[in-house]
Structure formats: structure tokens, C-alpha cells
Design an enzyme around this catalytic site. Structure first.
Site, PDB file in Angstrom:
ATOM      1  N   GLY A 101       0.750  -1.268   0.083  1.00 37.08           N
ATOM      2  CA  GLY A 101      -0.047   0.189  -0.007  1.00 37.08           C
ATOM      3  C   GLY A 101       0.750   1.224  -0.019  1.00 37.08           C
ATOM      4  O   GLY A 101       0.372   2.245   0.281  1.00 37.08           O
ATOM      5  N   SER A 102       1.989   1.309  -0.621  1.00 38.57           N
ATOM      6  CA  SER A 102       2.869   2.457  -0.502  1.00 38.57           C
ATOM      7  C   SER A 102       2.003   3.534  -1.404  1.00 38.57           C
ATOM      8  O   SER A 102       2.183   4.850  -1.372  1.00 38.57           O
ATOM      9  CB  SER A 102       4.145   2.155  -0.993  1.00 38.57           C
ATOM     10  OG  SER A 102       4.370   1.832  -2.345  1.00 38.57           O
ATOM     11  N   LEU A 153      -9.459  -9.657 -10.351  1.00 36.69           N
ATOM     12  CA  LEU A 153     -10.348  -8.762 -11.429  1.00 36.69           C
ATOM     13  C   LEU A 153     -11.552  -8.301 -10.800  1.00 36.69           C
ATOM     14  O   LEU A 153     -12.237  -8.929 -10.153  1.00 36.69           O
ATOM     15  CB  LEU A 153     -10.660 -10.086 -12.361  1.00 36.69           C
ATOM     16  CG  LEU A 153     -11.176  -9.634 -13.758  1.00 36.69           C
ATOM     17  CD1 LEU A 153     -10.040  -8.883 -14.427  1.00 36.69           C
ATOM     18  CD2 LEU A 153     -11.480 -11.090 -14.621  1.00 36.69           C
ATOM     19  N   ASN A 197      -7.088   2.141 -12.158  1.00 35.54           N
ATOM     20  CA  ASN A 197      -6.004   1.128 -11.973  1.00 35.54           C
ATOM     21  C   ASN A 197      -4.514   1.782 -12.150  1.00 35.54           C
ATOM     22  O   ASN A 197      -4.236   2.381 -13.062  1.00 35.54           O
ATOM     23  CB  ASN A 197      -6.086  -0.215 -12.696  1.00 35.54           C
ATOM     24  CG  ASN A 197      -5.272  -1.192 -12.137  1.00 35.54           C
ATOM     25  OD1 ASN A 197      -4.912  -1.441 -11.070  1.00 35.54           O
ATOM     26  ND2 ASN A 197      -4.696  -1.877 -13.091  1.00 35.54           N
ATOM     27  N   HIS A 226      -0.814   0.489 -13.228  1.00 39.20           N
ATOM     28  CA  HIS A 226      -0.084  -0.806 -13.699  1.00 39.20           C
ATOM     29  C   HIS A 226       1.395  -0.338 -13.790  1.00 39.20           C
ATOM     30  O   HIS A 226       1.699   0.869 -14.333  1.00 39.20           O
ATOM     31  CB  HIS A 226      -0.628  -1.154 -15.021  1.00 39.20           C
ATOM     32  CG  HIS A 226      -0.139  -2.471 -15.316  1.00 39.20           C
ATOM     33  ND1 HIS A 226      -0.479  -3.834 -14.939  1.00 39.20           N
ATOM     34  CD2 HIS A 226       0.962  -2.783 -16.223  1.00 39.20           C
ATOM     35  CE1 HIS A 226       0.227  -4.722 -15.583  1.00 39.20           C
ATOM     36  NE2 HIS A 226       1.178  -3.983 -16.320  1.00 39.20           N
TER      37      HIS A 226
HETATM   38  C1  GAR Z   1       2.331  -1.206  -7.912  1.00 40.31           C
HETATM   39  O1  GAR Z   1       3.787  -0.967  -8.522  1.00 40.31           O
HETATM   40  C2  GAR Z   1       1.269  -1.178  -8.820  1.00 40.31           C
HETATM   41  O2  GAR Z   1       1.779  -0.754  -9.956  1.00 40.31           O
HETATM   42  C3  GAR Z   1       1.252  -2.791  -8.982  1.00 40.31           C
HETATM   43  O3  GAR Z   1       1.353  -3.265  -7.647  1.00 40.31           O
HETATM   44  C4  GAR Z   1       2.310  -2.278  -6.972  1.00 40.31           C
HETATM   45  C5  GAR Z   1       1.617  -2.059  -5.631  1.00 40.31           C
HETATM   46  O4  GAR Z   1       2.557  -1.504  -4.633  1.00 40.31           O
HETATM   47  N1  GAR Z   1       0.012  -3.268  -9.613  1.00 40.31           N
HETATM   48  C6  GAR Z   1      -0.047  -4.050 -10.501  1.00 40.31           C
HETATM   49  O5  GAR Z   1       1.041  -4.919 -10.571  1.00 40.31           O
HETATM   50  C7  GAR Z   1      -1.385  -4.281 -10.983  1.00 40.31           C
HETATM   51  N2  GAR Z   1      -1.358  -5.311 -11.990  1.00 40.31           N
HETATM   52  P1  GAR Z   1       2.016  -0.883  -3.524  1.00 40.31           P
HETATM   53  O6  GAR Z   1       1.271  -1.679  -2.794  1.00 40.31           O
HETATM   54  O7  GAR Z   1       3.395  -0.431  -2.689  1.00 40.31           O
HETATM   55  O8  GAR Z   1       1.406   0.565  -3.689  1.00 40.31           O
END
Ligand code: GAR
Length: 192
Positions: free
Chosen positions: A13-14, A88, A103, A105
Site C-alpha cells: 500500500g505504498s 479482477l 487502476n 499498472h
Molecule cells: C504497484 O507497483 C502497482 O503498479 C502494482 O502493484 C504495486 C503495488 O505497490 N500493480 C500491479 O501490478 C497491478 N497489475 P504498493 O502496494 O506499494 O502500492
């Protein structure tokens, strides 16, 4: 009235943190709820730190009931943000919030998207293909993984000796820098 944001996240969740920080004292919008499928997700601690309520749901609740939709409607959510959320989105939720789910990505879609393409899998595929650049994509969510209309992309250069950790870091820097700002400008454009 301020626009109301709900964030779905499955892990650290950063990005959720950056969004909560950005909208903590903001005239346009506020984060009203964090939702997760993962009771162990660190994003729950982050939500707690910001005193933002959180909801944990099961696969059954998400796909077989309208509980999550009802919760979001009751809270009068204007925008749903997927920030590292890996399931999904069901049709029922898409229909309940048309053009209101976005979203993040960690690559330049349409390349390196689709089922199973998340986190390190994406970066490893980019490295294996010897790309000389990568980046981030913010897009509307549709009924297929990573295929909705693109709202924003930013890119970074991959140097020949960059490894997984380096490109992950470069991508994350861009995500943290742009995602809250893109959300704010999208909300300004949204009518209701
Ligand atoms: C992020 O890098 C986001 O782009 C990716 O998950 C990470 C979550 O990081 N999302 C995907 O890969 C979706 N297909 P976080 O929990 O530190 O925000």
C-alpha cells in the site's frame, strides 16, 4: 462537497499511502475507505495511521454478493482507485461505478499487461525482453485485465546494468510522483 475516494489494495500500500497523504488536507477530495482482500496487508496499518476506515472482504463476498457495492454506494464514493489490487473487478461493480474505477499498472500498457502480470512478474518480463524503457500506466478498469482506456503514462530509461530492484525503484518513484496528481485532475474533470 468534496469528492470521495475508495482505495482497493492487496499488499504493502505504498501508493495508497501517497494518495492518503495527498488528500489529507485537500479541498477537492478525501479518502473515505480502504478495502482489501488480504487481512495481512500492510495497507491496513497505513489506513489505521491515517485514521481511515478499512474493510476486509472475502472472495465469496466480492464475487457472489453485493456487499462491497452496497458499502461503496452508502459511502457515496465518487472514484474507486485500485492501487496494487490483484483481483479482477466483477461486472456488477463495473456496472455500479461506470468510468469511476481506475487502476495503476507498473509498465507501459498495452505491453506487459494481462492475467498474472503484476508486481515483479511485470518487471522481470520487461528485463527479459531487454527493453530500453519502461514506465507506469494509469487506466480505467474494464472487464479484462489492464485493457481499459489509458488516462496517463510516464516512462523511464532502463540502463544496461539495471536489475529488478533498480527498475522497480524507478517505477515506484514515478507511481508515487504521478498517481495522486492524476487522481486529483481526473476528479476535477468528473461531473458528479
Ligand atoms: C504497484 O507497483 C502497482 O503498479 C502494482 O502493484 C504495486 C503495488 O505497490 N500493480 C500491479 O501490478 C497491478 N497489475 P504498493 O502496494 O506499494 O502500492
Amino acid at each position: 462537497m468534496k469528492k470521495r475516494i475508495a482505495i482497493f489494495a492487496s499488499g504493502s500500500g505504498s501508493n495508497a499511502q501517497k494518495i492518503m497523504e495527498h488528500f489529507k488536507r485537500n479541498a477537492e477530495a478525501e479518502v473515505v475507505l480502504i478495502l482489501t482482500n488480504n487481512p495481512q496487508a500492510y495497507v491496513l496499518q497505513r489506513a489505521d495511521n491515517f485514521e481511515i476506515p478499512a474493510h476486509i472482504f472475502t472472495r465469496y463476498e466480492f464475487y457472489e454478493t453485493d456487499d462491497v457495492i452496497r458499502l461503496l454506494k452508502n459511502l457515496q464514493v465518487d472514484l474507486i482507485v485500485l492501487a496494487g489490487f490483484l483481483w479482477l473487478v466483477p461486472e456488477s461493480l463495473l456496472h455500479a461505478f461506470p468510468n469511476k474505477i481506475i487502476n495503476l499498472h507498473p509498465a507501459l500498457l498495452p505491453k506487459y499487461g494481462g492475467a498474472g502480470m503484476y508486481g515483479d512478474h511485470v518487471h522481470n518480463a520487461v528485463l527479459a525482453a531487454k527493453e530500453d524503457e519502461s514506465g507506469i500506466t494509469i487506466h480505467f478498469v474494464s472487464d479484462k485485465y489492464d485493457e481499459g482506456e489509458i488516462i496517463h503514462q510516464s516512462r523511464f530509461k532502463i540502463d544496461p546494468d539495471d536489475n529488478l530492484e533498480v527498475i522497480k525503484f524507478k517505477g515506484q518513484q514515478l507511481e508515487h510522483q504521478h498517481f495522486p496528481r492524476v487522481i486529483e485532475s481526473l476528479l476535477k474533470k468528473m461531473k458528479s
